[in-house]
Design a protein around this motif. Structure first.
Motif, short mmCIF file in Angstrom:
data_model
loop_
_atom_site.label_atom_id
_atom_site.label_comp_id
_atom_site.label_asym_id
_atom_site.label_seq_id
_atom_site.Cartn_x
_atom_site.Cartn_y
_atom_site.Cartn_z
N ALA A 265 0.93 -30.04 -5.82
CA ALA A 265 1.74 -31.15 -6.35
C ALA A 265 3.18 -30.73 -6.61
O ALA A 265 3.45 -29.59 -6.96
N LYS A 266 4.08 -31.72 -6.44
CA LYS A 266 5.49 -31.50 -6.80
C LYS A 266 5.66 -31.95 -8.25
O LYS A 266 4.81 -32.69 -8.77
N ILE A 267 6.81 -31.62 -8.85
CA ILE A 267 7.06 -32.00 -10.25
C ILE A 267 6.94 -33.52 -10.40
O ILE A 267 6.35 -34.02 -11.35
N THR A 268 7.49 -34.27 -9.44
CA THR A 268 7.45 -35.74 -9.55
C THR A 268 5.99 -36.24 -9.48
O THR A 268 5.65 -37.22 -10.14
N ASP A 269 5.13 -35.55 -8.72
CA ASP A 269 3.72 -35.97 -8.66
C ASP A 269 3.09 -35.82 -10.04
O ASP A 269 2.35 -36.71 -10.50
N TYR A 270 3.38 -34.67 -10.71
CA TYR A 270 2.82 -34.47 -12.07
C TYR A 270 3.31 -35.58 -13.00
O TYR A 270 2.55 -36.08 -13.83
N ALA A 271 4.59 -35.94 -12.86
CA ALA A 271 5.15 -36.97 -13.74
C ALA A 271 4.38 -38.28 -13.57
O ALA A 271 4.01 -38.93 -14.55
N PHE A 272 4.07 -38.64 -12.32
CA PHE A 272 3.32 -39.88 -12.09
C PHE A 272 1.89 -39.77 -12.62
O PHE A 272 1.35 -40.74 -13.16
N VAL A 273 1.29 -38.59 -12.48
CA VAL A 273 -0.09 -38.40 -12.98
C VAL A 273 -0.10 -38.62 -14.50
O VAL A 273 -0.91 -39.38 -15.03
N ILE A 274 0.86 -37.98 -15.19
CA ILE A 274 0.89 -38.08 -16.65
C ILE A 274 1.20 -39.52 -17.06
O ILE A 274 0.56 -40.08 -17.96
N TYR A 275 2.13 -40.14 -16.35
CA TYR A 275 2.53 -41.52 -16.67
C TYR A 275 1.35 -42.49 -16.49
O TYR A 275 1.22 -43.46 -17.23
N SER A 276 0.48 -42.19 -15.52
CA SER A 276 -0.61 -43.14 -15.21
C SER A 276 -1.74 -43.13 -16.25
O SER A 276 -2.53 -44.05 -16.33
N MET A 277 -1.82 -42.07 -17.05
CA MET A 277 -2.98 -41.92 -17.95
C MET A 277 -2.68 -42.47 -19.35
O MET A 277 -1.53 -42.40 -19.80
N PRO A 278 -3.70 -42.99 -20.06
CA PRO A 278 -3.47 -43.48 -21.43
C PRO A 278 -3.04 -42.34 -22.36
O PRO A 278 -3.77 -41.36 -22.50
N LYS A 279 -1.84 -42.48 -22.96
CA LYS A 279 -1.22 -41.33 -23.65
C LYS A 279 -2.03 -40.83 -24.85
O LYS A 279 -2.30 -39.64 -24.98
N TRP A 280 -2.37 -41.77 -25.77
CA TRP A 280 -2.99 -41.36 -27.03
C TRP A 280 -4.32 -40.63 -26.77
O TRP A 280 -4.60 -39.58 -27.34
N LEU A 281 -5.12 -41.22 -25.90
CA LEU A 281 -6.43 -40.63 -25.56
C LEU A 281 -6.25 -39.20 -25.03
O LEU A 281 -6.95 -38.26 -25.45
N PHE A 282 -5.27 -39.02 -24.14
CA PHE A 282 -5.07 -37.70 -23.54
C PHE A 282 -4.46 -36.70 -24.52
O PHE A 282 -4.79 -35.52 -24.48
N ILE A 283 -3.61 -37.19 -25.42
CA ILE A 283 -3.03 -36.28 -26.43
C ILE A 283 -4.15 -35.76 -27.33
O ILE A 283 -4.24 -34.56 -27.62
N CYS A 284 -5.04 -36.67 -27.78
CA CYS A 284 -6.17 -36.25 -28.64
C CYS A 284 -7.01 -35.18 -27.93
O CYS A 284 -7.38 -34.17 -28.53
N HIS A 285 -7.30 -35.41 -26.64
CA HIS A 285 -8.15 -34.45 -25.92
C HIS A 285 -7.40 -33.16 -25.59
O HIS A 285 -8.02 -32.11 -25.51
N ALA A 286 -6.08 -33.25 -25.44
CA ALA A 286 -5.30 -32.02 -25.22
C ALA A 286 -5.44 -31.13 -26.46
O ALA A 286 -5.66 -29.91 -26.34
N PHE A 287 -5.37 -31.74 -27.67
CA PHE A 287 -5.56 -30.95 -28.90
C PHE A 287 -6.96 -30.35 -28.94
O PHE A 287 -7.15 -29.20 -29.30
N LYS A 288 -7.95 -31.18 -28.55
CA LYS A 288 -9.34 -30.71 -28.56
C LYS A 288 -9.50 -29.47 -27.66
O LYS A 288 -10.14 -28.50 -28.02
N VAL A 289 -8.87 -29.53 -26.49
CA VAL A 289 -8.97 -28.42 -25.54
C VAL A 289 -8.27 -27.18 -26.10
O VAL A 289 -8.80 -26.06 -26.02
N ILE A 290 -7.09 -27.38 -26.73
CA ILE A 290 -6.36 -26.23 -27.30
C ILE A 290 -7.19 -25.58 -28.41
O ILE A 290 -7.38 -24.37 -28.44
N VAL A 291 -7.76 -26.42 -29.30
CA VAL A 291 -8.56 -25.88 -30.41
C VAL A 291 -9.78 -25.14 -29.85
O VAL A 291 -10.12 -24.04 -30.27
#
Ligand SMILES: Cc1cc2nc3c(=O)[nH]c(=O)nc-3n(C[C@H](O)[C@H](O)[C@H](O)COP(=O)(O)OP(=O)(O)OC[C@H]3O[C@@H](n4cnc5c(N)ncnc54)[C@H](O)[C@@H]3O)c2cc1C
Length: 382
Positions: free
Chosen positions: A348-374
């Motif tokens: 993937a190019k940087i712009t592809d990542y930007a579209f992937v992140i933009y397409s996903m529901p933010k709050w849900l993914f932020i919560c799970h990002a914390f879960k993965v880090i913990v």
């Protein structure tokens, strides 16, 4: 039993190399015998019967040999749910289907006709638990041992499990111009579930019932789902089954089958399966191309942030399986065909990542990002 290959006596190097396991990675590496600077290469093959199956991947620069042997390519593909359909088009990165027996035959021809001395040793099934090539006497026999035996998957991770039927329909119902990568218009009762349909021509297709869940089902579950899908979506109940294939692929952390540092893991044993998708063929070729051309030890073909994004995505899917169809649809709708192919092929190019992140529901993914880090911090402090 030992099958000796052509021996030209032209030594390219002094290393004696063993390759354990004659699956995708073992054969793909064996095909490059002449690039390995070895005086002798022995491939240890388990005496089991691998039924042929198809490998799907997007055409990428490191796959030209595989692309030249494909059964069919599709410049269009779809992701379908009850809420809509995303159709992609790519002239540069068509979706390809390669038969495993075709690939293995071409690899074995290259291996057995190499200038390096090559041989195949068949390991009886009963001996495979404690394979003799990794006993201490054998270690001294080889300078390098590549180990492609399947890895050990973490418990409680999602599995991708599937059964596919290649069928010949009594009437022309399939569209050979468009591959259906995911059609979620099937029961979601037994886990995240979709159909994968590769129409080879109007009458012939591979129709695969695929689940993401914690454990596989009996064959009847997949077959009943395929029959119901063909009846509902294609109005088809008269067909002949030409061939079937099935598999279980771990979607998450795997450990090497043997942690002995003398063994160099390759293929799925070296983590080449992309956790979020189960795709591995393309990554195996990328890994082998990298370490053979650079003359280094094998390393992961995945970028660290791809693996991190995958663990967040899988954490979301595991906790919210009912959201899967729409997450995949949204992802496909926000990306172009080229970007989708690059993202799923680890390119993937940087712009592809930007579209992937933009397409996903933010709050849900932020919560799970914390879960993965913990979760990963807990693992490192243990
Ligand atoms: C039916 C099916 C369809 C798939 N479809 C796709 C797809 O469309 N696209 C994609 O990218 N990926 C796909 N995959 C996933 C992936 O490409 C495969 O899992 C791939 O085969 C992994 O390659 P590998 O060499 O790491 O492992 P394997 O191909 O599993 O090879 C491991 C080998 O080790 C051997 N072995 C085990 N123990 C011993 C021992 N003690 N001594 C010697 N040999 C031993 C086994 O017999 C086997 O041949 C599919 C997998 C399956 C099963």
């Amino acid at each position: 039993m030992s099958i000796s290959a052509q021996q030209t006596g032209q030594k390219k190097g002094q290393k004696k190399i063993a390759i354990i396991g004659a699956g995708c990675a073992g054969w793909s590496l064996a095909a490059r015998a002449d690039q390995l600077s070895a005086s002798r290469i022995e491939l240890f093959k388990k005496q089991d019967n691998h039924a042929s199956h198809s490998w799907g991947f997007w055409q990428m620069p490191w796959l030209l040999d595989a692309v030249s042997q494909t059964r069919k390519k599709w410049n269009k593909w779809q992701i379908i749910t009850h809420n809509g359909c995303a159709e992609h088009h790519s002239a540069t990165h068509p979706y390809c289907s390669l038969q495993s027996d075709v690939w293995i035959k071409s690899c074995s021809q290259k291996f057995l006709s190499a200038k390096t001395q090559t041989s195949i040793t068949e390991v009886p099934v009963r001996k495979t638990e404690k394979n003799r090539v990794i006993t201490s006497e054998d270690k001294s026999d080889f300078d390098v041992i590549y180990d492609s035996r399947p890895p050990v998957a973490d418990t409680n991770i999602l599995l991708q499990h599937f059964r596919g039927l290649e069928i010949r329909a009594a009437k022309p119902v399939f569209n050979p111009e468009v591959a259906i990568l995911m059609d979620f218009r099937v029961s979601q009762e037994n886990g995240i579930h979709f159909m994968y349909v590769l129409g080879y021509d109007e009458y012939t297709a591979l129709v695969e019932s695929t689940f993401f869940s914690l454990s596989p089902h009996h064959d009847e579950v997949y077959e009943a789902a395929i029959r119901e899908y063909l009846n509902t979506v294609f109005h088809l109940d008269d067909f002949e089954i030409i061939h079937s294939e099935s598999g279980v692929i771990p979607m998450g952390r795997v450990s090497r089958v043997d942690s002995n540092p003398f063994l160099l893991a390759i293929g799925s044993n070296a983590g080449t399966i992309r956790p979020s998708s189960g795709y591995a063929f393309s990554f195996i070729q990328k890994q082998i191309e990298q370490f053979t051309s650079q003359n280094t030890n094998p390393k992961s073909p995945h970028k660290k942030y791809d693996l991190w994004m995958d663990s967040v995505f899988l954490s979301v899917l595991k906790s919210n399986p009912e959201k899967a169809p729409n997450l995949f649809l949204k992802l496909a709708k926000y990306l172009s065909g080229d970007a989708f192919a690059r993202f799923l092929s680890g390119d993937a190019k940087i712009t592809d990542y930007a579209f992937v992140i933009y397409s996903m529901p933010k709050w849900l993914f932020i919560c799970h990002a914390f879960k993965v880090i913990v979760g990963s911090q807990k693992r490192t402090t243990r």
